[in-house]
Design a protein around this motif. Structure first.
Motif, PDB file in Angstrom:
ATOM      1  N   TYR A  45       0.809  -1.207   0.000  1.00 25.18           N
ATOM      2  CA  TYR A  45       0.000   0.000   0.000  1.00 25.18           C
ATOM      3  C   TYR A  45       0.853   1.272   0.000  1.00 25.18           C
ATOM      4  O   TYR A  45       1.363   1.663  -1.041  1.00 25.18           O
ATOM      5  CB  TYR A  45      -1.029  -0.007   1.141  1.00 25.18           C
ATOM      6  N   ASN A  46       1.033   1.920   1.142  1.00 22.93           N
ATOM      7  CA  ASN A  46       1.740   3.207   1.171  1.00 22.93           C
ATOM      8  C   ASN A  46       3.163   3.097   1.719  1.00 22.93           C
ATOM      9  O   ASN A  46       3.801   4.099   1.983  1.00 22.93           O
ATOM     10  CB  ASN A  46       0.954   4.227   1.998  1.00 22.93           C
ATOM     11  N   LYS A  47       3.673   1.872   1.875  1.00 21.46           N
ATOM     12  CA  LYS A  47       5.021   1.678   2.417  1.00 21.46           C
ATOM     13  C   LYS A  47       5.921   1.024   1.378  1.00 21.46           C
ATOM     14  O   LYS A  47       5.526   0.090   0.691  1.00 21.46           O
ATOM     15  CB  LYS A  47       4.978   0.814   3.676  1.00 21.46           C
ATOM     16  N   VAL A  48       7.144   1.536   1.316  1.00 23.48           N
ATOM     17  CA  VAL A  48       8.167   0.980   0.432  1.00 23.48           C
ATOM     18  C   VAL A  48       9.387   0.678   1.300  1.00 23.48           C
ATOM     19  O   VAL A  48       9.917   1.575   1.948  1.00 23.48           O
ATOM     20  CB  VAL A  48       8.555   1.961  -0.699  1.00 23.48           C
ATOM     21  N   SER A  49       9.804  -0.583   1.295  1.00 21.89           N
ATOM     22  CA  SER A  49      10.934  -1.017   2.119  1.00 21.89           C
ATOM     23  C   SER A  49      12.087  -1.467   1.240  1.00 21.89           C
ATOM     24  O   SER A  49      11.875  -2.118   0.208  1.00 21.89           O
ATOM     25  CB  SER A  49      10.518  -2.177   3.022  1.00 21.89           C
ATOM     26  N   PHE A  50      13.296  -1.123   1.666  1.00 20.16           N
ATOM     27  CA  PHE A  50      14.512  -1.456   0.920  1.00 20.16           C
ATOM     28  C   PHE A  50      15.457  -2.279   1.768  1.00 20.16           C
ATOM     29  O   PHE A  50      15.555  -2.076   2.982  1.00 20.16           O
ATOM     30  CB  PHE A  50      15.274  -0.175   0.530  1.00 20.16           C
ATOM     31  N   GLU A  51      16.192  -3.169   1.104  1.00 17.94           N
ATOM     32  CA  GLU A  51      17.337  -3.871   1.667  1.00 17.94           C
ATOM     33  C   GLU A  51      18.430  -3.797   0.615  1.00 17.94           C
ATOM     34  O   GLU A  51      18.339  -4.455  -0.422  1.00 17.94           O
ATOM     35  CB  GLU A  51      17.001  -5.321   2.006  1.00 17.94           C
ATOM     36  N   LEU A  52      19.436  -2.971   0.853  1.00 18.86           N
ATOM     37  CA  LEU A  52      20.504  -2.763  -0.116  1.00 18.86           C
ATOM     38  C   LEU A  52      21.740  -3.557   0.265  1.00 18.86           C
ATOM     39  O   LEU A  52      22.212  -3.484   1.405  1.00 18.86           O
ATOM     40  CB  LEU A  52      20.865  -1.275  -0.198  1.00 18.86           C
ATOM     41  N   THR A  53      22.266  -4.287  -0.691  1.00 18.28           N
ATOM     42  CA  THR A  53      23.506  -5.032  -0.540  1.00 18.28           C
ATOM     43  C   THR A  53      24.084  -5.241  -1.938  1.00 18.28           C
ATOM     44  O   THR A  53      23.347  -5.190  -2.922  1.00 18.28           O
ATOM     45  CB  THR A  53      23.273  -6.375   0.186  1.00 18.28           C
ATOM     46  N   THR A  54      25.366  -5.449  -2.027  1.00 21.49           N
ATOM     47  CA  THR A  54      25.994  -5.661  -3.334  1.00 21.49           C
ATOM     48  C   THR A  54      26.255  -7.152  -3.505  1.00 21.49           C
ATOM     49  O   THR A  54      27.129  -7.720  -2.854  1.00 21.49           O
ATOM     50  CB  THR A  54      27.305  -4.853  -3.448  1.00 21.49           C
ATOM     51  N   HIS A  55      25.459  -7.766  -4.364  1.00 17.41           N
ATOM     52  CA  HIS A  55      25.552  -9.212  -4.580  1.00 17.41           C
ATOM     53  C   HIS A  55      26.901  -9.614  -5.161  1.00 17.41           C
ATOM     54  O   HIS A  55      27.450 -10.644  -4.786  1.00 17.41           O
ATOM     55  CB  HIS A  55      24.415  -9.682  -5.489  1.00 17.41           C
ATOM     56  N   ASP A  56      27.438  -8.793  -6.069  1.00 16.36           N
ATOM     57  CA  ASP A  56      28.724  -9.100  -6.710  1.00 16.36           C
ATOM     58  C   ASP A  56      29.899  -9.083  -5.735  1.00 16.36           C
ATOM     59  O   ASP A  56      30.975  -9.568  -6.054  1.00 16.36           O
ATOM     60  CB  ASP A  56      29.022  -8.113  -7.846  1.00 16.36           C
ATOM     61  N   GLU A  57      29.698  -8.492  -4.568  1.00 14.53           N
ATOM     62  CA  GLU A  57      30.756  -8.404  -3.556  1.00 14.53           C
ATOM     63  C   GLU A  57      30.476  -9.332  -2.371  1.00 14.53           C
ATOM     64  O   GLU A  57      30.892  -9.063  -1.248  1.00 14.53           O
ATOM     65  CB  GLU A  57      30.904  -6.961  -3.064  1.00 14.53           C
ATOM     66  N   GLY A  58      29.724 -10.391  -2.628  1.00 18.65           N
ATOM     67  CA  GLY A  58      29.444 -11.354  -1.569  1.00 18.65           C
ATOM     68  C   GLY A  58      28.366 -10.909  -0.608  1.00 18.65           C
ATOM     69  O   GLY A  58      28.407 -11.251   0.573  1.00 18.65           O
ATOM     70  N   ASN A  59      27.388 -10.145  -1.129  1.00 21.33           N
ATOM     71  CA  ASN A  59      26.269  -9.660  -0.306  1.00 21.33           C
ATOM     72  C   ASN A  59      26.737  -8.840   0.889  1.00 21.33           C
ATOM     73  O   ASN A  59      26.307  -9.039   2.021  1.00 21.33           O
ATOM     74  CB  ASN A  59      25.386 -10.825   0.141  1.00 21.33           C
ATOM     75  N   LYS A  60      27.613  -7.908   0.595  1.00 24.96           N
ATOM     76  CA  LYS A  60      28.110  -6.975   1.606  1.00 24.96           C
ATOM     77  C   LYS A  60      27.656  -5.565   1.245  1.00 24.96           C
ATOM     78  O   LYS A  60      27.382  -5.265   0.094  1.00 24.96           O
ATOM     79  CB  LYS A  60      29.633  -6.998   1.663  1.00 24.96           C
ATOM     80  N   ILE A  61      27.651  -4.694   2.236  1.00 24.86           N
ATOM     81  CA  ILE A  61      27.376  -3.279   1.986  1.00 24.86           C
ATOM     82  C   ILE A  61      28.633  -2.661   1.396  1.00 24.86           C
ATOM     83  O   ILE A  61      29.721  -2.791   1.955  1.00 24.86           O
ATOM     84  CB  ILE A  61      26.992  -2.554   3.290  1.00 24.86           C
ATOM     85  N   THR A  62      28.466  -2.000   0.256  1.00 23.54           N
ATOM     86  CA  THR A  62      29.579  -1.315  -0.395  1.00 23.54           C
ATOM     87  C   THR A  62      29.209   0.142  -0.646  1.00 23.54           C
ATOM     88  O   THR A  62      28.083   0.564  -0.373  1.00 23.54           O
ATOM     89  CB  THR A  62      29.931  -1.983  -1.747  1.00 23.54           C
ATOM     90  N   GLU A  63      30.154   0.868  -1.209  1.00 26.03           N
ATOM     91  CA  GLU A  63      29.898   2.266  -1.548  1.00 26.03           C
ATOM     92  C   GLU A  63      28.747   2.381  -2.547  1.00 26.03           C
ATOM     93  O   GLU A  63      28.013   3.371  -2.533  1.00 26.03           O
ATOM     94  CB  GLU A  63      31.165   2.933  -2.086  1.00 26.03           C
ATOM     95  N   LYS A  64      28.564   1.385  -3.406  1.00 27.18           N
ATOM     96  CA  LYS A  64      27.423   1.407  -4.342  1.00 27.18           C
ATOM     97  C   LYS A  64      26.101   1.471  -3.580  1.00 27.18           C
ATOM     98  O   LYS A  64      25.183   2.192  -3.976  1.00 27.18           O
ATOM     99  CB  LYS A  64      27.432   0.154  -5.230  1.00 27.18           C
ATOM    100  N   ASP A  65      26.001   0.727  -2.493  1.00 33.92           N
ATOM    101  CA  ASP A  65      24.777   0.732  -1.690  1.00 33.92           C
ATOM    102  C   ASP A  65      24.587   2.073  -0.994  1.00 33.92           C
ATOM    103  O   ASP A  65      23.482   2.614  -0.964  1.00 33.92           O
ATOM    104  CB  ASP A  65      24.825  -0.387  -0.646  1.00 33.92           C
ATOM    105  N   ARG A  66      25.662   2.585  -0.443  1.00 31.14           N
ATOM    106  CA  ARG A  66      25.577   3.881   0.249  1.00 31.14           C
ATOM    107  C   ARG A  66      25.198   5.004  -0.733  1.00 31.14           C
ATOM    108  O   ARG A  66      24.402   5.883  -0.398  1.00 31.14           O
ATOM    109  CB  ARG A  66      26.888   4.196   0.944  1.00 31.14           C
ATOM    110  N   LYS A  67      25.750   4.948  -1.936  1.00 28.58           N
ATOM    111  CA  LYS A  67      25.420   5.961  -2.944  1.00 28.58           C
ATOM    112  C   LYS A  67      23.956   5.847  -3.358  1.00 28.58           C
ATOM    113  O   LYS A  67      23.260   6.860  -3.464  1.00 28.58           O
ATOM    114  CB  LYS A  67      26.332   5.805  -4.160  1.00 28.58           C
TER     115      LYS A  67
END
Length: 76
Positions: A45-67
């Motif tokens: 409905y009115n909610k949008v949820s995100f989970e950002l991770t970089t799959h190519d880097e072994g499912n880690k948070i990278t600068e791509k996710d932060r950007k």
């Protein structure tokens, strides 16, 4: 505010209604495609949820996710 949890950046946005949430999602989709970095996201409905991770880097948070998170914040 984005939260780091389980090697992902997580955040949920709430909008007035579905139409507003979907408009936001459309803007995010265009931005993500330009960055070639596609989020794991969901919408109810009115909610949008995100989970950002970089799959190519072994499912880690990278600068791509932060950007992408910064870009998403600017679209709200």
């Amino acid at each position: 505010m984005w939260k780091e949890e389980d090697n992902t950046l997580k955040r949920t946005f709430e909008f007035k209604d579905f139409k507003e949430a979907f408009g936001f999602m459309t803007k995010v989709a265009i931005t993500a495609e330009k960055m070639n970095h596609h989020p794991n996201w969901s919408n109810v409905y009115n909610k949008v949820s995100f989970e950002l991770t970089t799959h190519d880097e072994g499912n880690k948070i990278t600068e791509k996710d932060r950007k992408l998170a910064r870009e998403i914040d600017q679209l709200v």
